[in-house]
Design an enzyme around this catalytic site. Structure first.
Site, PDB file in Angstrom:
ATOM      1  N   SER A 258       0.813  -1.205   0.000  1.00 31.82           N
ATOM      2  CA  SER A 258       0.000   0.000   0.000  1.00 31.82           C
ATOM      3  C   SER A 258       0.853   1.265   0.000  1.00 31.82           C
ATOM      4  O   SER A 258       1.662   1.444  -0.894  1.00 31.82           O
ATOM      5  CB  SER A 258      -0.942  -0.052   1.199  1.00 31.82           C
ATOM      6  OG  SER A 258      -2.083   0.684   0.910  1.00 31.82           O
TER       7      SER A 258
ATOM      8  N   LYS B 265       3.913   2.095  -2.577  1.00 36.07           N
ATOM      9  CA  LYS B 265       4.236   3.301  -3.360  1.00 36.07           C
ATOM     10  C   LYS B 265       5.720   3.601  -3.145  1.00 36.07           C
ATOM     11  O   LYS B 265       6.473   3.931  -4.065  1.00 36.07           O
ATOM     12  CB  LYS B 265       3.406   4.499  -2.882  1.00 36.07           C
ATOM     13  CG  LYS B 265       1.887   4.288  -2.838  1.00 36.07           C
ATOM     14  CD  LYS B 265       1.146   5.531  -2.365  1.00 36.07           C
ATOM     15  CE  LYS B 265      -0.195   5.284  -1.694  1.00 36.07           C
ATOM     16  NZ  LYS B 265      -1.273   4.699  -2.431  1.00 36.07           N
TER      17      LYS B 265
ATOM     18  N   TRP C 215     -10.190   0.451  -4.718  1.00 43.92           N
ATOM     19  CA  TRP C 215      -9.613   1.762  -4.384  1.00 43.92           C
ATOM     20  C   TRP C 215      -8.213   1.911  -4.997  1.00 43.92           C
ATOM     21  O   TRP C 215      -7.812   2.988  -5.420  1.00 43.92           O
ATOM     22  CB  TRP C 215      -9.554   1.861  -2.855  1.00 43.92           C
ATOM     23  CG  TRP C 215      -9.219   3.204  -2.273  1.00 43.92           C
ATOM     24  CD1 TRP C 215      -8.183   3.486  -1.438  1.00 43.92           C
ATOM     25  CD2 TRP C 215      -9.935   4.437  -2.445  1.00 43.92           C
ATOM     26  NE1 TRP C 215      -8.200   4.811  -1.082  1.00 43.92           N
ATOM     27  CE2 TRP C 215      -9.265   5.419  -1.683  1.00 43.92           C
ATOM     28  CE3 TRP C 215     -11.071   4.809  -3.170  1.00 43.92           C
ATOM     29  CZ2 TRP C 215      -9.692   6.740  -1.615  1.00 43.92           C
ATOM     30  CZ3 TRP C 215     -11.497   6.142  -3.115  1.00 43.92           C
ATOM     31  CH2 TRP C 215     -10.810   7.069  -2.343  1.00 43.92           C
TER      32      TRP C 215
ATOM     33  N   HIS D 139      -7.855  -5.576   0.862  1.00 45.84           N
ATOM     34  CA  HIS D 139      -6.605  -4.818   0.989  1.00 45.84           C
ATOM     35  C   HIS D 139      -5.817  -5.349   2.186  1.00 45.84           C
ATOM     36  O   HIS D 139      -6.145  -5.043   3.334  1.00 45.84           O
ATOM     37  CB  HIS D 139      -6.980  -3.354   1.197  1.00 45.84           C
ATOM     38  CG  HIS D 139      -5.838  -2.413   1.154  1.00 45.84           C
ATOM     39  ND1 HIS D 139      -5.167  -2.108  -0.003  1.00 45.84           N
ATOM     40  CD2 HIS D 139      -5.232  -1.683   2.131  1.00 45.84           C
ATOM     41  CE1 HIS D 139      -4.216  -1.235   0.271  1.00 45.84           C
ATOM     42  NE2 HIS D 139      -4.229  -0.960   1.557  1.00 45.84           N
TER      43      HIS D 139
HETATM   44  C1  GCU Z   1      -5.376   4.668   2.121  1.00 51.08           C
HETATM   45  C2  GCU Z   1      -4.877   5.493   0.969  1.00 51.08           C
HETATM   46  C3  GCU Z   1      -4.099   4.635  -0.034  1.00 51.08           C
HETATM   47  C4  GCU Z   1      -3.054   3.831   0.667  1.00 51.08           C
HETATM   48  C5  GCU Z   1      -3.664   3.054   1.802  1.00 51.08           C
HETATM   49  C6  GCU Z   1      -2.658   2.304   2.654  1.00 51.08           C
HETATM   50  O1  GCU Z   1      -6.378   3.813   1.696  1.00 51.08           O
HETATM   51  O2  GCU Z   1      -5.981   6.107   0.378  1.00 51.08           O
HETATM   52  O3  GCU Z   1      -3.494   5.450  -0.997  1.00 51.08           O
HETATM   53  O4  GCU Z   1      -2.422   2.976  -0.251  1.00 51.08           O
HETATM   54  O5  GCU Z   1      -4.315   3.950   2.680  1.00 51.08           O
HETATM   55  O6  GCU Z   1      -1.513   2.683   2.708  1.00 51.08           O
HETATM   56  O7  GCU Z   1      -3.095   1.350   3.316  1.00 51.08           O
END
Ligand code: GCU
Length: 430
Positions: free
Chosen positions: A265, A269, A360, A410
């Site tokens: 997540s 990134k 998402w 997720h």
């Molecule tokens: C949120 C956010 C995402 C990210 C996620 C995470 O949902 O909007 O961009 O990837 O958190 O890090 O769990």
């Protein structure tokens, strides 16, 4: 003659304009381009047709563009760093199948008050050097295992972490993420893991002063410049420091050519940025990374089903640099999209992993970006994406650009790790 002179002038103007990131166009002068920018076309329109020009010209330009407009410049490598202490080393971990140790790293020039704790697990009894994953965790190294000696972070942690009390980690969180990291499986498959906690470098709060970033400010500077590092850049710097540590201190057991980066997540990134900026990372798995990582920034800004850059910059203003929110209403003015960040990893293997219920993170958009980065991989003679359509559920595309989607939500779990390891076996060799 006049034409020649004009051409000469134009090329001088272009080379001056692009000679430094400070001279990248301001937001207002960037053209809107709804289509994905061609990764093989320079900002001044020059087409890249050779691997040599990709490496010498386009790659440095893209690295600078991403840092200037989106993530902020990664802090430089400090002049000096040291293993301040090896906290412990236990060769009997997992019933003697692995050696676990933890080291505390300190950084100087600039002198950082932050310390980076690196947990290292290396399988025992393997012939030759082992491949290793470098990962950043959400809750502290102690969450990966029930080993009683692993350090518990003293600073801020997420409320959602097991054992978190008043945003501080406690003993109750030990082994809280054991099913996320699956150390036993990693070891069984012959891999090591070097893991660190993001909050050691920059707590994930909108406070811009509590991480490593201010230590790198110019004299007199008190707030970030528009292209100074956001949290994701600071965390990516952490991946690079762990690679330094592995190469210098563990090159007798770790294969320097098989260092993979992984993260889930927001940490995914970071994984992709870290790999894009550092060739020592041989393989990257940004897991369910989504917007600001593996998913396109060019999505309809009013979409509610996937994350938009307006949404991400509003909810997490500290993740990116201050130039990035300029694009909130007009992502089509970005001079790149996330396939260009992926292309910066070429010719190295990258796997995008997703979950069906995690819309998402825009798993379909992510697949389109793999396709869009493919021409760069092909130009470098590195293979690319061997699939035209997003694969069915649980079918791994294990080409140089890989993709996998599973049922569920997720999270990062044992099934995901099985896939990460299969992909790494295929791409790095057993
Ligand atoms: C949120 C956010 C995402 C990210 C996620 C995470 O949902 O909007 O961009 O990837 O958190 O890090 O769990």
């Amino acid at each position: 003659m006049r034409i020649f002179q004009q051409c000469l002038c134009l090329s001088i103007v272009i080379s001056i304009r692009l000679s430094s990131a400070a001279e990248f166009p301001d937001f207002a002068s960037l053209p809107a381009r709804p289509e994905l920018p061609d990764p093989l076309v320079m900002l001044d329109g020059t087409k890249i047709t050779s691997a040599a020009d990709w490496t010498a010209k386009r790659r440095p330009e893209l690295k600078a563009l991403f840092q200037h407009y989106m993530y902020g410049y990664l802090p430089p490598k400090p002049q000096r760093w040291a293993v301040e202490e090896v906290l412990f080393k236990d060769p009997e971990f997992l019933n003697g199948k692995a050696t676990i140790s933890e080291s505390r790293l300190a950084f100087f020039g600039p002198d950082l008050k932050q310390r980076l704790y690196v947990l290292l697990v290396v399988p025992n009894g393997r012939v030759g050097k082992v491949p290793v994953f470098v990962g950043m965790n959400f809750c502290g190294n102690h969450a990966l295992t029930n080993h009683p000696l692993v350090h518990i972070p003293e600073g801020w942690v997420y409320k959602s972490c097991a054992g978190s009390e008043n945003e501080r980690a406690t003993e109750k969180g030990r082994a809280g993420q054991i099913d996320t990291w699956n150390l036993d499986l990693i070891v069984e498959r012959g891999y090591g893991l070097a893991c660190f906690y993001s909050g050691d470098l920059d707590p994930d709060t909108p406070d811009f002063s509590d991480g490593i970033e201010p230590s790198f400010y110019a004299p007199g500077q008190t707030t970030p410049k528009p292209n100074d590092a956001g949290a994701i850049s600071a965390w990516a710097w952490g991946y690079h420091r762990v690679v330094d540590f592995l190469l210098l201190n563990h090159s007798n057991s770790i294969d320097p050519k098989r260092i993979a980066a992984v993260g889930h997540s927001r940490n995914g990134k970071t994984t992709l940025l870290a790999a894009a900026m550092d060739d020592r990372i041989a393989l990257a798995i940004p897991h369910q990374a989504g917007c600001g990582g593996t998913a396109p920034s060019r999505v309809d800004i009013d979409r509610k089903d996937v994350e938009t850059i307006r949404r991400i910059n509003t909810a997490f203003p500290h993740w990116f640099c201050d130039n990035f929110p300029l694009f909130n209403e007009q992502p089509d003015k970005l001079p790149f999209d996330q396939h260009c960040l992926l292309a910066l990893c070429a010719p190295r293997p990258v796997l995008y992993t997703n979950a069906i219920e995690d819309q998402w993170a825009n798993p379909d958009g992510q697949f389109e970006l793999l396709k869009a980065a493919d021409p760069v991989y092909r130009l470098l003679g590195a293979g690319g994406l061997d699939a035209k359509e997003r694969p069915e559920i649980r079918k791994l595309v294990d080409s140089k650009l890989g993709y996998y989607i599973r049922p569920g939500k997720h999270s990062m779990d044992r099934e995901d790790w099985g896939v990460f390891l299969d992909f790494a076996d295929k791409q790095l060799g057993k």
